[in-house]
Motif scaffolding. Structure first.
Motif, mmCIF file in Angstrom:
data_model
loop_
_atom_site.group_PDB
_atom_site.id
_atom_site.type_symbol
_atom_site.label_atom_id
_atom_site.label_comp_id
_atom_site.label_asym_id
_atom_site.label_seq_id
_atom_site.Cartn_x
_atom_site.Cartn_y
_atom_site.Cartn_z
ATOM 1 N N ARG A 295 22.716 6.170 -26.571
ATOM 2 C CA ARG A 295 21.624 5.210 -26.689
ATOM 3 C C ARG A 295 21.765 4.138 -25.618
ATOM 4 N N THR A 296 20.666 3.868 -24.921
ATOM 5 C CA THR A 296 20.616 2.788 -23.945
ATOM 6 C C THR A 296 19.391 1.925 -24.221
ATOM 7 N N SER A 297 19.354 0.754 -23.597
ATOM 8 C CA SER A 297 18.192 -0.127 -23.697
ATOM 9 C C SER A 297 18.171 -1.046 -22.481
ATOM 10 N N PRO A 298 17.036 -1.681 -22.205
ATOM 11 C CA PRO A 298 16.998 -2.659 -21.117
ATOM 12 C C PRO A 298 17.800 -3.893 -21.475
ATOM 13 N N ASP A 299 18.084 -4.735 -20.466
ATOM 14 C CA ASP A 299 18.931 -5.901 -20.694
ATOM 15 C C ASP A 299 18.135 -7.149 -21.068
ATOM 16 N N HIS A 300 16.856 -6.990 -21.404
ATOM 17 C CA HIS A 300 16.015 -8.152 -21.717
ATOM 18 C C HIS A 300 15.428 -8.026 -23.114
ATOM 19 N N GLY A 301 14.748 -9.078 -23.553
ATOM 20 C CA GLY A 301 14.148 -9.103 -24.875
ATOM 21 C C GLY A 301 12.661 -8.806 -24.854
ATOM 22 N N THR A 302 11.962 -9.311 -25.869
ATOM 23 C CA THR A 302 10.544 -8.996 -26.057
ATOM 24 C C THR A 302 9.636 -9.703 -25.054
ATOM 25 N N ALA A 303 10.086 -10.804 -24.477
ATOM 26 C CA ALA A 303 9.310 -11.548 -23.458
ATOM 27 C C ALA A 303 7.886 -11.819 -23.939
ATOM 28 N N TYR A 304 7.778 -12.463 -25.106
ATOM 29 C CA TYR A 304 6.461 -12.765 -25.662
ATOM 30 C C TYR A 304 5.573 -13.553 -24.689
ATOM 31 N N ASP A 305 6.184 -14.365 -23.845
ATOM 32 C CA ASP A 305 5.392 -15.246 -22.965
ATOM 33 C C ASP A 305 4.548 -14.484 -21.945
ATOM 34 N N ILE A 306 4.921 -13.231 -21.635
ATOM 35 C CA ILE A 306 4.138 -12.466 -20.655
ATOM 36 C C ILE A 306 3.557 -11.193 -21.258
ATOM 37 N N TYR A 322 17.378 6.203 -16.617
ATOM 38 C CA TYR A 322 18.282 6.865 -15.670
ATOM 39 C C TYR A 322 19.722 6.902 -16.208
ATOM 40 N N THR A 323 20.164 5.789 -16.783
ATOM 41 C CA THR A 323 21.535 5.715 -17.290
ATOM 42 C C THR A 323 21.747 6.706 -18.428
ATOM 43 N N ALA A 324 20.788 6.788 -19.348
ATOM 44 C CA ALA A 324 20.904 7.748 -20.455
ATOM 45 C C ALA A 324 21.015 9.172 -19.936
ATOM 46 N N LEU A 325 20.219 9.498 -18.924
ATOM 47 C CA LEU A 325 20.246 10.853 -18.366
ATOM 48 C C LEU A 325 21.561 11.126 -17.638
ATOM 49 N N ASP A 326 22.042 10.126 -16.884
ATOM 50 C CA ASP A 326 23.322 10.290 -16.178
ATOM 51 C C ASP A 326 24.475 10.476 -17.156
ATOM 52 N N ILE A 327 24.473 9.678 -18.219
ATOM 53 C CA ILE A 327 25.549 9.776 -19.208
ATOM 54 C C ILE A 327 25.495 11.129 -19.911
ATOM 55 N N TYR A 328 24.292 11.593 -20.215
ATOM 56 C CA TYR A 328 24.158 12.905 -20.845
ATOM 57 C C TYR A 328 24.782 13.984 -19.966
ATOM 58 N N LYS A 329 24.481 13.918 -18.681
ATOM 59 C CA LYS A 329 25.032 14.905 -17.740
ATOM 60 C C LYS A 329 26.546 14.767 -17.647
ATOM 61 N N ASN A 330 27.041 13.533 -17.477
ATOM 62 C CA ASN A 330 28.484 13.319 -17.338
ATOM 63 C C ASN A 330 29.242 13.737 -18.594
ATOM 64 N N LYS A 331 28.670 13.396 -19.744
ATOM 65 C CA LYS A 331 29.346 13.735 -21.006
ATOM 66 C C LYS A 331 29.423 15.250 -21.190
ATOM 67 N N ASN A 332 28.342 15.937 -20.857
ATOM 68 C CA ASN A 332 28.358 17.395 -20.969
ATOM 69 C C ASN A 332 29.372 18.021 -20.024
ATOM 70 N N GLU A 333 29.425 17.506 -18.787
ATOM 71 C CA GLU A 333 30.401 18.031 -17.829
ATOM 72 C C GLU A 333 31.827 17.762 -18.302
ATOM 73 N N TYR A 334 32.041 16.592 -18.891
ATOM 74 C CA TYR A 334 33.367 16.262 -19.411
ATOM 75 C C TYR A 334 33.745 17.199 -20.554
ATOM 76 N N LEU A 335 32.804 17.426 -21.470
ATOM 77 C CA LEU A 335 33.083 18.315 -22.602
ATOM 78 C C LEU A 335 33.357 19.738 -22.134
ATOM 79 N N GLN A 336 32.601 20.175 -21.136
ATOM 80 C CA GLN A 336 32.828 21.524 -20.612
ATOM 81 C C GLN A 336 34.197 21.640 -19.951
ATOM 82 N N SER A 337 34.624 20.574 -19.280
ATOM 83 C CA SER A 337 35.903 20.628 -18.563
ATOM 84 C C SER A 337 37.101 20.497 -19.495
#
Length: 347
Positions: A295-306, A322-337
């Motif tokens: 699970r990933t998320s952006p580093d900001h909040g709801t930004a009601y003002d905009i 992008y980070t979620a996809l990269d981690i998915y790939k890295n984790k799978n490669e790690y598990l395979q190795s």
């Protein structure tokens, strides 16, 4: 067991719909090339997102579905989690909207547990209007820690700096009484393992910040460093975890010492997140490390003002994807190795 990267199904919780969550989601997938990287599915309502799309003048093509087995590759899928109309008032704190935000998040989490989606990206929520008799958690991380396997850790990541926390959403007066040698060890071990399997760092170098100003100044400003933090660092090092510290937090970031390490471990929320967001705001990602799901998320909040103005910067949300996809790939490669090789039978 392992899935080809191009078939990754990325679940997305819609967040607070009076905030900028739906906007940054729609803008991220306005570029059709994103669908070549993953198959997104937003847990919400297609008509509602179509309305928001018109308000912010976005061109993302929405594909509504009524069950998760209808997900189509190459489409921006929106799972109709509810059918009733929802009144939006951009920029307003609304308890009803909070309930829908949590409805989306909990449904997406259940789909993650059931392997109906491969990873989860959460749009921002408001910690006040999500509270109810059914949901009594400070935020996403605490709920995920209850629902998934492992020990959740808030790990703020970017290309230049990664910051993990020993304690996260605690009042400042409770921080020192909650920090123990065992807790420090658990968090550092989690970060070390995450760097190896999630970020492909072969031999991580980790820095631990001191709890007190100037790391206690040899006991003049607090004694936790002398009492147990120094020895905890040594014990972790003896486990072949390359961790140094405790460092004085103020000088550590100003002198750019963080560049010498793969991750920094802060003792409490603001000690780590203020410098992280100062250095990376708008581009950083919040990753929940230590769990058996992504699970990933952006580093900001709801930004009601905009909200509702069509001017929200979607960089952080896109980076979360992008980070979620990269981690998915890295984790799978790690598990395979690291999987045990098949035993060779002899006749």
């Amino acid at each position: 067991m392992f899935k080809k990267d191009e078939n990754i199904i990325l679940g997305i919780s819609i967040g607070d719909m009076n905030g900028i969550g739906p906007e940054v989601i729609l803008k991220t997938f306005e570029d059709q090339r994103m669908m070549e990287l993953c198959t997104p599915v937003v847990f919400g309502n297609a008509k509602l997102l179509s309305f928001i799309k018109k308000v912010i003048n976005c061109t993302t093509t929405i594909h509504g579905i009524d069950s998760l087995d209808q997900i189509q590759k190459g489409k921006f899928n929106v799972f109709n989690l509810w059918r009733e109309g929802v009144n939006l008032d951009f920029g307003t704190l609304d308890d009803t909207i909070g309930k829908y935000a949590i409805r989306s998040f909990t449904a997406a989490t259940q789909a993650l547990k059931n392997n109906e989606i491969d990873a989860l990206v959460t749009a921002p929520i408001n910690k006040y209007n999500i509270q109810s008799d059914d949901f009594k958690f400070p935020g996403h991380t605490d709920y995920l820690n209850k629902e998934l396997n492992g020990d959740a850790l808030m790990f703020m990541v970017s290309e230049d700096i990664k910051v993990g926390l020993v304690t996260d959403h605690l009042p400042i007066q409770e921080v020192s009484q909650n920090i123990t040698p065992d807790l420090i060890k658990k968090k550092v071990r989690t970060i070390n393992q995450s760097l190896i399997q999630d970020f492909n760092v072969i031999k991580p170098r980790i820095a631990l910040l001191g709890l007190n100003p100037h790391s206690g100044d040899n006991g003049i400003i607090g004694n936790e460093e002398q009492t147990f933090i120094n020895n905890t660092v040594k014990e972790l090092f003896d486990e072949n975890i390359i961790v140094y510290g405790p460092y004085s937090a103020d000088a550590f970031f100003g002198s750019e010492q963080y560049r010498d390490f793969d991750a920094v471990v802060a003792c409490y929320h603001d000690q780590g997140l203020i410098p992280f967001k100062t250095l990376t705001f708008g581009t950083g990602v919040n990753y929940t490390a230590g769990l058996d799901r992504i699970r990933t998320s952006p580093d900001h909040g709801t930004a009601y003002d905009i909200a509702g103005k069509g001017i929200a910067d979607f960089t952080s949300f896109k980076n979360a994807v992008y980070t979620a996809l990269d981690i998915y790939k890295n984790k799978n490669e790690y598990l395979q190795s690291t999987v045990n090789p098949l035993k060779v039978s002899t006749i």
